[in-house]
Design a protein around this motif. Sequence first.
Motif, short mmCIF file in Angstrom:
data_model
loop_
_atom_site.label_atom_id
_atom_site.label_comp_id
_atom_site.label_asym_id
_atom_site.label_seq_id
_atom_site.Cartn_x
_atom_site.Cartn_y
_atom_site.Cartn_z
N UNK A 5 4.83 111.01 12.09
CA UNK A 5 5.30 110.26 10.93
C UNK A 5 5.37 108.76 11.25
N UNK A 6 6.23 108.35 12.17
CA UNK A 6 6.40 106.94 12.49
C UNK A 6 6.89 106.77 13.92
N UNK A 7 6.50 105.65 14.55
CA UNK A 7 7.13 105.23 15.81
C UNK A 7 8.51 104.68 15.49
N UNK A 8 9.47 105.02 16.33
CA UNK A 8 10.85 104.64 16.06
C UNK A 8 11.46 104.06 17.32
N UNK A 9 12.69 103.52 17.18
CA UNK A 9 13.45 103.00 18.31
C UNK A 9 14.62 103.93 18.57
N UNK A 10 14.67 104.41 19.82
CA UNK A 10 15.78 105.29 20.19
C UNK A 10 17.03 104.45 20.42
N UNK A 11 18.16 104.95 19.99
CA UNK A 11 19.44 104.25 20.17
C UNK A 11 20.37 105.11 21.01
N UNK A 12 21.40 104.48 21.53
CA UNK A 12 22.38 105.18 22.37
C UNK A 12 23.17 106.17 21.51
N UNK A 13 23.40 107.33 22.04
CA UNK A 13 24.11 108.37 21.28
C UNK A 13 25.59 108.43 21.63
#
Length: 706
Positions: free
Chosen positions: A693-701
């Motif tokens: 679908x799309x490249x995304x940015x992972x964020x801290x969980x």
Amino acid sequence: MADKPAAKKPDEPKKNVRKLTIVDANEPEVTEPAGPPAVEPDEGHAAIAEAFADAPEEEAPVEPATTSKKIAVTEHVEEETPVEEAPVEVAEPEVSEAEPVTEEELPPTAPPVPIKKPLSQLTNNVPSPPKPVEDVVAPEIEPDKEFADDQTANAVDDIVATESDELLAKEDAAAEQAAEPVKKKRTLKSIIGNWWRNPAARWGTIVGLVLLIMLIIALPATRYGILNAAGARASSSLTVTSNDSQQPLKNAQVSLGGQAATTDDNGKVTFTKLRLGKSDLMINKRGFASMEQTRVLGWGSNPLGSIGMTVTGTRLIFSTKDFLSGKAITSAEAASGDYNAKADDTGKIILAVDQKADKDLKVTIKADGYRDEVITVKLTDSGEKTIQMVPARPQIFVSKRSGKLDIYKVGADGKNESVLLAATGRERDDLAVLPQPNGDYTAVVSTRLGAHNKEGYLLSNLFIINNKTAELVTLNESERIQLVDWSADRIMFVAVTEGASAANPTRSKLYSFQIGQPGAKQIASANYFNDAVIFKGAIYYAPSSYAVPLSSVKFYKVNPDGTNVATLMSNEVWNIFRSDYDTLQLSVQQDWYELKSGGTPTKLAAAPASPKTRTYRDSPDGKHSLWVDSRDGKGVLLSYDVAAKKDTVLVSQSGLGLPIYWLNSTTIVYRINDGHETADYVISTEGGTAKKLKDVTATDSSNYFN
């Protein structure tokens, strides 16, 4: 010959005589007919006497009272006056004293002599003048003058006495009848009583009523007319369909019995308060031939079933399919103004229109859980058009392509991408984004406002974004906010009170916020919470014993709205693990407990080999739930069948992990982060291959409990 005057009876005193007078108001006066011819003198006195003795009595005719004649009956007493009769000349018969005269010895030609006639009429050839019936009075006979024979005289006296007694008895009866009082008017009670005591009348009435009811039932016109007059009404329903596709037609105009209605999304229409009997049914819809029928409505619901209509306009044909699996979308519908049609079991839609062929037409294709597709078609294009259907819910993700942590939304097919919430540049990497599983909102924890406490610590805010309109609501501000999860239209979170002491026993608070409400509701408080999860629609939370007596720390369960708080354990629970769809495992110091949905904690004999928690995401229809496992160095996406209690592997791929989302009940988004890419992929539970679908940015969980 003139009658001679009769001589008066010597020394006869006057006496009172009862006289019966009958007057007929409607008939003329009746006179006595002339008597029989006088007996010849030479036949003898004995024959006459014998005739009087043996002849049958004949009463003078008296008209009875009837309803058609007016009869007046009066009784009065008057003095008797001597009766003047013509002299009777009677020859002395020769009578043998040894052999009395018998009936057999009478002359055969002697006629019967009426006993009510005066003796002068029997012995004289000249008839006496007639007398009115009402004035007839038995004459007095003097035996010493009329008859010399004592036996004959006695017989005549007996006859006269008997006749007089009978006349007097009839006079008395007539007087009693005239004097009888008028009967009282009959009452309804007496009429009913007489009717009931008369079996013939009673059963005749019952049988008549039964026959009347049967006649009413047998004759529809009579039956319905009577029922309508009595206020009886009927209802009716029907479904309008297309003869081509056999699918229901929405917005068809239906008239029945003078009432008008429009069919609903399922082509159904219902009528109430209809008159019974024959009713005109008319159906109209653009692009279809009008219909007129006559239906007979009886007492009751009168379902008329399915009524098909024939297409008369131009046919536009569409084939609807899921863009990933290629399966038919049977819930699809095509609409353009007043024109609309539904898909059949193969996903085909036949839209009938009656516009001119040289015009273009905009048609909207829609289906439950899918995005509306608007296309423009030419009416001259009669070919079948395939429409790829895409889930309606967009995917929400974070991307730093602009250099800032912007929040985007995009369709499952990669189309219609837009910025949902533009970053301010103040956002930390612990940005948390949690879309509502089955709704149109997204919860975001961010430092985008750049607020600081008095020590200069950057504060976080909780925002609620409307995915459709991008409307933003700022809900809470705190030194730290941790999201628990969504429960329907409520988001659960824990916030640390800004400025509170680290030893404050109520420093952390558990909140519930419902969409559309003005603020969040506090559920519980503690210095901090060891853990909190949403499990089968309820919140399970474990307060810490820090800064409070250990004896007061317990394990709780509560509804998302804060009601029905229940204590499940009087111990401090350190961690909550969801080991499967129906089970929680609780760590209580060195002991372990198991908690089934709806039950109470049960102590385990030993600790789990490798305790870890699963994050389940239920589908919009509630039939399946997603979770991610790690197997053979790969991430595995599984779908759990709630009814069958069985897992199905959907994807096994390196780097596969959270987050996971449902876009509709068959379309899933999962994330790949394998060191080569961080991207979201989409897949269907009904088949087909996964698509990036799309490249995304992972964020801290770190802003999640799970």
